[in-house]
Write a protein that holds these residues in place. Structure first.
Motif, PDB file in Angstrom:
ATOM      1  N   VAL A  53      -0.065   5.173  18.681  1.00 28.74           N
ATOM      2  CA  VAL A  53       0.046   4.706  17.342  1.00 28.74           C
ATOM      3  C   VAL A  53      -0.706   3.855  16.466  1.00 28.74           C
ATOM      4  CG1 VAL A  53       2.442   4.225  15.577  1.00 28.74           C
ATOM      5  CG2 VAL A  53       2.451   5.557  18.256  1.00 28.74           C
ATOM      6  N   ALA A  54      -1.040   3.094  16.793  1.00 25.86           N
ATOM      7  CA  ALA A  54      -1.981   2.194  16.058  1.00 25.86           C
ATOM      8  C   ALA A  54      -2.922   2.549  15.422  1.00 25.86           C
ATOM      9  CB  ALA A  54      -1.880   0.552  16.737  1.00 25.86           C
ATOM     10  N   LEU A  55      -3.149   3.366  16.688  1.00 21.37           N
ATOM     11  CA  LEU A  55      -5.347   3.443  15.759  1.00 21.37           C
ATOM     12  C   LEU A  55      -5.648   4.511  15.586  1.00 21.37           C
ATOM     13  CD1 LEU A  55      -6.975   3.388  20.238  1.00 21.37           C
ATOM     14  CD2 LEU A  55      -7.182   1.749  18.033  1.00 21.37           C
ATOM     15  N   ILE A  56      -4.072   5.329  15.581  1.00 24.79           N
ATOM     16  CA  ILE A  56      -4.487   6.796  14.467  1.00 24.79           C
ATOM     17  C   ILE A  56      -3.882   6.577  13.276  1.00 24.79           C
ATOM     18  CG2 ILE A  56      -2.909   8.559  14.635  1.00 24.79           C
ATOM     19  CD1 ILE A  56      -3.129   9.150  17.651  1.00 24.79           C
ATOM     20  N   LEU A  57      -3.140   5.955  13.356  1.00 23.79           N
ATOM     21  CA  LEU A  57      -2.505   5.122  11.783  1.00 23.79           C
ATOM     22  C   LEU A  57      -4.539   4.863  11.191  1.00 23.79           C
ATOM     23  CD1 LEU A  57       1.114   3.996  12.076  1.00 23.79           C
ATOM     24  CD2 LEU A  57       0.478   5.844  10.929  1.00 23.79           C
ATOM     25  N   GLY A 141       0.811  21.349  15.483  1.00 23.99           N
ATOM     26  CA  GLY A 141       1.219  21.256  14.953  1.00 23.99           C
ATOM     27  C   GLY A 141       1.870  19.843  13.253  1.00 23.99           C
ATOM     28  N   THR A 142       1.978  18.556  13.953  1.00 27.36           N
ATOM     29  CA  THR A 142       2.421  17.470  13.124  1.00 27.36           C
ATOM     30  C   THR A 142       1.190  17.485  12.281  1.00 27.36           C
ATOM     31  OG1 THR A 142       1.102  15.736  14.273  1.00 27.36           O
ATOM     32  CG2 THR A 142       3.782  16.552  14.846  1.00 27.36           C
ATOM     33  N   LEU A 143      -0.358  18.244  12.553  1.00 29.81           N
ATOM     34  CA  LEU A 143      -1.044  17.600  11.230  1.00 29.81           C
ATOM     35  C   LEU A 143      -0.748  19.124   9.893  1.00 29.81           C
ATOM     36  CD1 LEU A 143      -4.584  18.121  12.589  1.00 29.81           C
ATOM     37  CD2 LEU A 143      -3.709  16.466  11.644  1.00 29.81           C
ATOM     38  N   ARG A 144       0.095  19.898  10.402  1.00 34.94           N
ATOM     39  CA  ARG A 144       0.874  20.758   9.264  1.00 34.94           C
ATOM     40  C   ARG A 144       1.342  20.574   8.294  1.00 34.94           C
ATOM     41  NH1 ARG A 144      -3.059  23.108  12.726  1.00 34.94           N
ATOM     42  NH2 ARG A 144      -4.084  25.162  11.628  1.00 34.94           N
ATOM     43  N   THR A 150       3.009  11.173   9.873  1.00 35.19           N
ATOM     44  CA  THR A 150       3.300  11.631  11.671  1.00 35.19           C
ATOM     45  C   THR A 150       3.090  11.715  12.273  1.00 35.19           C
ATOM     46  OG1 THR A 150       4.120  14.223  11.148  1.00 35.19           O
ATOM     47  CG2 THR A 150       5.800  12.500  10.104  1.00 35.19           C
ATOM     48  N   VAL A 151       1.548  12.978  12.672  1.00 33.75           N
ATOM     49  CA  VAL A 151       0.616  12.909  13.825  1.00 33.75           C
ATOM     50  C   VAL A 151       0.186  11.712  14.716  1.00 33.75           C
ATOM     51  CG1 VAL A 151      -1.065  13.208  14.554  1.00 33.75           C
ATOM     52  CG2 VAL A 151      -0.588  14.847  12.239  1.00 33.75           C
ATOM     53  N   ALA A 152       0.675  10.275  13.998  1.00 29.10           N
ATOM     54  CA  ALA A 152       0.302   9.222  15.377  1.00 29.10           C
ATOM     55  C   ALA A 152       1.502   8.516  15.837  1.00 29.10           C
ATOM     56  CB  ALA A 152       0.460   7.901  14.278  1.00 29.10           C
ATOM     57  N   PHE A 153       2.594   9.096  14.922  1.00 30.57           N
ATOM     58  CA  PHE A 153       4.209   8.686  15.808  1.00 30.57           C
ATOM     59  C   PHE A 153       4.451   9.779  17.230  1.00 30.57           C
ATOM     60  CE2 PHE A 153       4.318   6.205  11.720  1.00 30.57           C
ATOM     61  CZ  PHE A 153       4.869   5.289  12.304  1.00 30.57           C
ATOM     62  N   ALA A 154       3.824  10.777  16.710  1.00 32.62           N
ATOM     63  CA  ALA A 154       4.015  11.929  17.474  1.00 32.62           C
ATOM     64  C   ALA A 154       3.485  11.965  18.662  1.00 32.62           C
ATOM     65  CB  ALA A 154       3.866  13.446  16.578  1.00 32.62           C
ATOM     66  N   GLY A 156       0.956   9.305  19.916  1.00 34.52           N
ATOM     67  CA  GLY A 156       1.992   8.233  20.468  1.00 34.52           C
ATOM     68  C   GLY A 156       3.360   8.547  21.784  1.00 34.52           C
ATOM     69  N   GLY A 157       4.609   8.876  21.079  1.00 36.17           N
ATOM     70  CA  GLY A 157       5.876   9.454  21.785  1.00 36.17           C
ATOM     71  C   GLY A 157       5.165   9.881  22.838  1.00 36.17           C
ATOM     72  N   TYR A 158       5.175  11.869  22.211  1.00 29.64           N
ATOM     73  CA  TYR A 158       4.492  12.478  23.452  1.00 29.64           C
ATOM     74  C   TYR A 158       3.390  11.990  25.051  1.00 29.64           C
ATOM     75  CZ  TYR A 158       2.360  16.850  25.852  1.00 29.64           C
ATOM     76  OH  TYR A 158       2.213  16.822  27.100  1.00 29.64           O
ATOM     77  N   ILE A 159       2.814  11.746  24.477  1.00 25.71           N
ATOM     78  CA  ILE A 159       1.768  10.381  25.638  1.00 25.71           C
ATOM     79  C   ILE A 159       2.276   9.856  26.374  1.00 25.71           C
ATOM     80  CG2 ILE A 159      -0.428   9.207  26.206  1.00 25.71           C
ATOM     81  CD1 ILE A 159      -0.277  12.222  25.713  1.00 25.71           C
ATOM     82  N   ALA A 160       3.181   8.602  25.822  1.00 25.60           N
ATOM     83  CA  ALA A 160       4.169   7.786  26.846  1.00 25.60           C
ATOM     84  C   ALA A 160       4.865   8.476  27.399  1.00 25.60           C
ATOM     85  CB  ALA A 160       5.110   7.153  25.222  1.00 25.60           C
TER      86      ALA A 160
END
Length: 222
Positions: A53-57, A141-144, A150-154, A156-160
């Motif tokens: 999440v942090a790195l993508i943001l 999907g979130t890129l759209r 929301t990409v970062a949180f999606a 990060g949450g998915y990988i966790a």
């Protein structure tokens, strides 16, 4: 500094921090929770999801794929050209190797130690396909979404979560997979297991890209 160099540096730095977090938190988990594999995996997965999440943001305004599969899907969808994709994949691979060395050194281990943690079998290989398909769907999907943050949180949450619901603990990233064979610790992977894992990740990328095209037929500008 050209735009491509800036993107390559962002991918190298981001992938290095990602691998350092994966490997470093795995080492810390082994030391803090000896004998409790479930708790070790929890600590490892939370750290990985949070750092993503942090790195993508932080790096998304420049480049924040950190994953050759994601970059190759971007090329397939026309979001980047071939020279750019090649440069970013090389940067990701180099960043992964740098990250694993730094993680080992931070915990007073040899800079490089070849992992003896064998991973494989039909279940784990299927798990890698599933993990990578899901990651591609989540990313593109979130890129759209009209809210790009929301990409970062999606992701990060998915990988966790995928650490837990996939049998392979969701490597889902060739650069991270290659790097992890150079740390004989909790997050490591035996070199003999790497080719099959990477092949399944690439297969997952193909399936994921096909689903993205099917679900989102209108091309998106890079």
């Amino acid at each position: 500094m050209t735009a491509l160099v800036r993107r390559a540096v962002a991918e190298l730095v981001g992938t290095a921090f990602l691998v350092a977090a994966v490997v470093g938190s795995g080492i810390a988990a082994q030391r803090l929770s000896p004998g409790d594999t479930g708790l070790q995996l929890l600590e490892n997965s939370v750290a990985t999801g949070a750092v993503l999440v942090a790195l993508i943001l932080a790096l998304q305004p420049v480049s924040a794929s950190f994953n050759p599969v994601v970059t190759l899907v971007e090329r397939t969808l026309g979001r980047v050209d071939t020279p750019t994709a090649a440069a970013l994949v090389v940067a990701q691979l180099v960043g992964g190797l740098l990250g694993v060395v730094v993680a080992n050194l931070m915990f007073d281990l040899d800079a490089v130690s070849v992992s003896g943690h064998e991973r494989g079998g039909s279940g784990q290989l299927l798990g890698e396909v599933v993990a990578t398909v899901g990651l591609v769907l989540v990313v593109f999907g979130t890129l759209r979404s009209p809210r790009i943050e929301t990409v970062a949180f999606a992701v990060g949450g998915y990988i966790a979560a995928a650490y837990w619901f996939t049998s392979s603990t969701s490597f889902a990233n060739p650069a991270v997979t290659v790097a992890r064979m150079f740390s004989d610790t909790f997050a490591g992977i035996d070199p003999g297991s790497v080719p099959a894992f990477v092949l399944m990740q690439l297969l997952g990328g193909v399936v994921g890209a096909a689903l993205v095209v099917l679900l989102h037929p209108t091309p998106q500008e890079a």
